[in-house]
Design an enzyme around this catalytic site. Structure first.
Site, mmCIF file in Angstrom:
data_model
loop_
_atom_site.group_PDB
_atom_site.id
_atom_site.type_symbol
_atom_site.label_atom_id
_atom_site.label_comp_id
_atom_site.label_asym_id
_atom_site.label_seq_id
_atom_site.Cartn_x
_atom_site.Cartn_y
_atom_site.Cartn_z
ATOM 1 N N ASP A 114 0.838 -1.191 0.000
ATOM 2 C CA ASP A 114 0.000 0.000 0.000
ATOM 3 C C ASP A 114 0.872 1.241 0.000
ATOM 4 O O ASP A 114 1.813 1.326 0.791
ATOM 5 C CB ASP A 114 -0.810 0.010 1.312
ATOM 6 C CG ASP A 114 -2.286 0.005 1.070
ATOM 7 O OD1 ASP A 114 -2.779 1.005 0.531
ATOM 8 O OD2 ASP A 114 -2.933 -0.992 1.432
ATOM 9 N N ASP A 154 -3.398 4.268 -2.420
ATOM 10 C CA ASP A 154 -4.509 4.655 -1.550
ATOM 11 C C ASP A 154 -5.066 6.018 -1.974
ATOM 12 O O ASP A 154 -4.310 6.917 -2.344
ATOM 13 C CB ASP A 154 -3.964 4.752 -0.109
ATOM 14 C CG ASP A 154 -5.044 5.042 0.905
ATOM 15 O OD1 ASP A 154 -5.907 4.179 1.082
ATOM 16 O OD2 ASP A 154 -5.022 6.122 1.510
ATOM 17 N N GLU A 196 -6.886 2.899 -5.901
ATOM 18 C CA GLU A 196 -8.190 2.981 -5.235
ATOM 19 C C GLU A 196 -8.853 4.251 -5.748
ATOM 20 O O GLU A 196 -8.338 5.346 -5.528
ATOM 21 C CB GLU A 196 -8.007 3.057 -3.719
ATOM 22 C CG GLU A 196 -9.342 2.987 -3.000
ATOM 23 C CD GLU A 196 -9.332 3.647 -1.623
ATOM 24 O OE1 GLU A 196 -10.155 3.259 -0.794
ATOM 25 O OE2 GLU A 196 -8.514 4.554 -1.382
ATOM 26 N N HIS A 255 -10.482 -4.358 3.653
ATOM 27 C CA HIS A 255 -10.405 -3.918 5.048
ATOM 28 C C HIS A 255 -11.357 -2.765 5.358
ATOM 29 O O HIS A 255 -11.411 -2.316 6.500
ATOM 30 C CB HIS A 255 -8.956 -3.509 5.339
ATOM 31 C CG HIS A 255 -8.547 -2.331 4.497
ATOM 32 N ND1 HIS A 255 -8.404 -2.418 3.134
ATOM 33 C CD2 HIS A 255 -8.299 -1.045 4.815
ATOM 34 C CE1 HIS A 255 -8.080 -1.231 2.649
ATOM 35 N NE2 HIS A 255 -8.009 -0.384 3.651
ATOM 36 N N ASP A 256 -12.062 -2.266 4.353
ATOM 37 C CA ASP A 256 -13.007 -1.161 4.575
ATOM 38 C C ASP A 256 -14.463 -1.598 4.485
ATOM 39 O O ASP A 256 -15.360 -0.774 4.649
ATOM 40 C CB ASP A 256 -12.796 -0.061 3.516
ATOM 41 C CG ASP A 256 -11.501 0.685 3.701
ATOM 42 O OD1 ASP A 256 -11.001 0.749 4.837
ATOM 43 O OD2 ASP A 256 -10.977 1.201 2.695
HETATM 44 C C1 NOJ Z 1 -8.607 4.224 1.940
HETATM 45 C C2 NOJ Z 1 -8.205 3.082 2.826
HETATM 46 O O1 NOJ Z 1 -8.639 1.892 2.233
HETATM 47 C C3 NOJ Z 1 -8.847 3.339 4.167
HETATM 48 O O2 NOJ Z 1 -8.725 2.230 5.019
HETATM 49 C C4 NOJ Z 1 -8.232 4.568 4.762
HETATM 50 O O3 NOJ Z 1 -8.916 4.882 5.951
HETATM 51 C C5 NOJ Z 1 -8.338 5.763 3.816
HETATM 52 N N1 NOJ Z 1 -8.019 5.433 2.456
HETATM 53 C C6 NOJ Z 1 -7.394 6.843 4.248
HETATM 54 O O4 NOJ Z 1 -6.072 6.454 4.006
#
Ligand code: NOJ
Length: 551
Positions: free
Chosen positions: A101, A203, A252, A320-321
């Site tokens: 990442d 990210d 992302e 993870h989100d």
């Molecule tokens: C996206 C990431 O997937 C997330 O977990 C994070 O909180 C935010 N970007 C900020 O970095």
């Protein structure tokens, strides 16, 4: 270093590791790099081509490591740089690639650059971030809201200025207008490439550029810092930085549509894959939300069809989100997990399995507010309380669609903490169902979810049609089933998946002559297309293969 083979990522299967909750090798309560090394045999046995490792850098950890305080380091909780080097080497020895990442939109408020920046305009680092004077007698420069709730501005008492953050106040945004910042970023990329990584997950890639502070965000709440004109200039620079190394880059890209994604991937070649957030869409009243299956279908079909040429869209159902897919899209049964797995691995693109998805890990049942561990969930909970919502209701609403669900510890076996760690004071949550849902119990069970994943991944590797085959949607109308094929000139593999927990009966738009098809799904014992009408059981999966040369 593994050979940088052209486009190795096309149709590859990735395994996402959220380091902190994967495996704790030293029993201090947090997952670590040595823990990943210990589990290489498991990852290899699963059959994936690469891993995506979540942030492992030094970090005060307000946001799962996405608040980096030193980009060129390994956080002491996670191990050492030697551990990282060993991990890369050992993964490579096992023919598994690794992407990491890169958090380029912001740093931690504990990063040296930010600490220096706070010293004021004389500091070389002042312009690394966005500082603005108060407005209207002390208020923030504008009314924009941050992704984690509350203003994007936080006041610094000493400097008497506000700094900007799209996420939490612990994550000040970097000022990409500043060439010195972009220079630092290029150094970071080169540093990790030197260490032998095979690519990066970028990210928050769509948020690097911000509008002028006067921008009116009333029409689009996030428009002020999502895909803002001028972003392409930064992405052009990034492309040059990675381009010289032939890396796999997945961006992302929240907030962009499929046409923009196509342009970014196929024309501009900024990214090899893109993670869009369009298909993970919730419906239902707060506290009872479910994933929208019809939207899942329409969105996936649209992205698959439009990105057919690049064939490397980033496919995922969990990360993870997100909450756990079988809890939001299904009924948490093993059969439902297998139906979702078939969709994930059958589609065209580079697909990502998130740790625990392969054993059917489910959402967590929150019983107290102290179990909400992520910044955004905590903020949501407090904001509900401030609106006089009773505590249990606030917990239900804040916890229902929370990313906390995917941060519970990996369930390895039925020992303490699900085998994740032997500590008796775990700072993370373990789902109480680890006694029944765990790796060990599934490894030897031929009909387990885990072994079904292994079957699908192997199928993807062995079937030429699944390497090169275009996605063809075979059903345009049903809101319940997915019926699609992957096709080459040689043949086709058809996937028919019922994503509902009820029987579905429907008539496909064309006739299928079953005699020409071989059934390849392991649990299919009947295929009944009588009179063109198909009836499929709840979460039933039918995979068929045909060779066009037999026509
Ligand atoms: C996206 C990431 O997937 C997330 O977990 C994070 O909180 C935010 N970007 C900020 O970095």
């Amino acid at each position: 270093m593994m050979e940088r083979v052209e486009k190795w990522w096309r149709n590859a299967v990735g395994y996402q590791i959220n380091l902190k909750s994967f495996f704790d090798s030293n029993n201090d309560g947090k997952g670590d790099l040595k823990g990943v090394i210990d589990k290489i045999p498991y990852i290899k046995n699963l059959g994936v081509d690469f891993v995506w490792l979540s942030p492992f850098y030094s970090s005060p950890d307000y946001d799962n490591g996405y608040d980096v305080s030193d980009f060129l380091s390994v956080g002491s909780d996670f191990g050492s740089m030697d551990d990282f080097n060993n991990l890369v080497e050992m993964l490579h020895e096992n023919n598994i690639r690794i992407i990491i990442d890169l958090v380029l939109n912001h740093t931690s408020s504990q990063h040296e650059w930010f600490k220096e920046s706070k010293k004021g305009e004389e500091s070389k680092y002042y312009d690394y971030y966005f500082w603005e004077n108060p407005k209207n007698g002390g208020g923030p420069p504008n009314n924009w809201e941050s992704f984690f709730g509350g203003s994007v501005w936080t006041f610094d008492e000493k400097l008497e200025k506000y700094y900007f953050h799209s996420f939490s106040k612990y994550q000040p945004d970097l000022n990409w207008n500043n060439e010195a910042v972009r220079h630092e970023i290029r150094n970071i990329i080169d540093w990790w490439v030197e260490k032998g990584v095979d690519g990066f997950r970028i990210d928050a890639a769509t948020h690097l550029k911000k509008e002028d502070w006067e921008y009116d965000n009333s029409e689009n709440k996030w428009g002020a810092f999502t895909n803002v004109p001028g972003l392409n200039n930064y992405l052009d620079e990034l492309k040059i930085a990675y381009g010289k190394h032939n890396l796999y880059i997945v961006g992302e890209a929240g907030g962009i549509n499929v046409n923009e994604a196509k342009y970014w991937m196929e024309e501009k070649e900024y990214f090899n894959s893109i993670f869009d957030l369009d298909h993970i869409y919730k419906i239902g009243i707060p506290g009872f939300e479910k994933g929208d299956i019809s939207r899942l279908k329409s969105s996936l079909v649209e992205w698959q069809e439009k990105l057919n040429d690049s064939m490397s869209h980033g496919i995922y159902l969990e990360n993870h989100d997100t909450p756990r897919s079988i809890s939001i899209f299904g009924d948490e049964t093993p059969q439902c997990a297998k139906a979702l797995a078939t969709l994930l691995i059958g589609l065209s693109g580079t697909c990502f399995v998130y740790q625990g998805e392969e054993i059917g890990m489910t959402n967590y049942n929150f019983t107290k507010n102290s179990e909400l561990l992520t910044e955004d969930s905590k903020n949501k909970y407090s904001s509900l309380l401030s609106r006089n919502i009773p505590e249990p209701v606030a917990l239900k609403i804040a916890g229902r669609w929370a990313r906390d669900h995917s941060r519970t510890t990996m369930q390895w076996d039925n020992s303490i903490n699900g085998g994740f760690s032997k500590t008796h004071c775990l700072p993370l949550l373990t789902n109480s169902n680890y006694q029944s849902i765990n790796v060990t119990s599934q490894i030897t069970d031929k009909s387990s979810i885990l072994n079904y994943y292994r079957f699908l991944i192997q199928l993807r590797h062995e079937e030429e049609i699944l390497h090169e085959g275009k996605f063809v949607n075979l059903d345009k109308y049903s809101q319940d089933i997915f019926f699609f094929s992957r096709e080459t000139e040689e043949g086709a593999i058809l996937f028919l998946i019922n994503l509902r927990n009820f029987e579905v009966s429907y008539t496909p738009f064309k006739e299928f002559f079953l005699s020409k098809y071989e059934v390849i799904s392991p649990d299919t014992n009947k295929v009944d297309f009588t009179n063109r009408r198909i009836t499929i059981d709840p979460y039933e999966i039918i995979i068929l293969k045909t060779n066009f040369k037999n026509d």
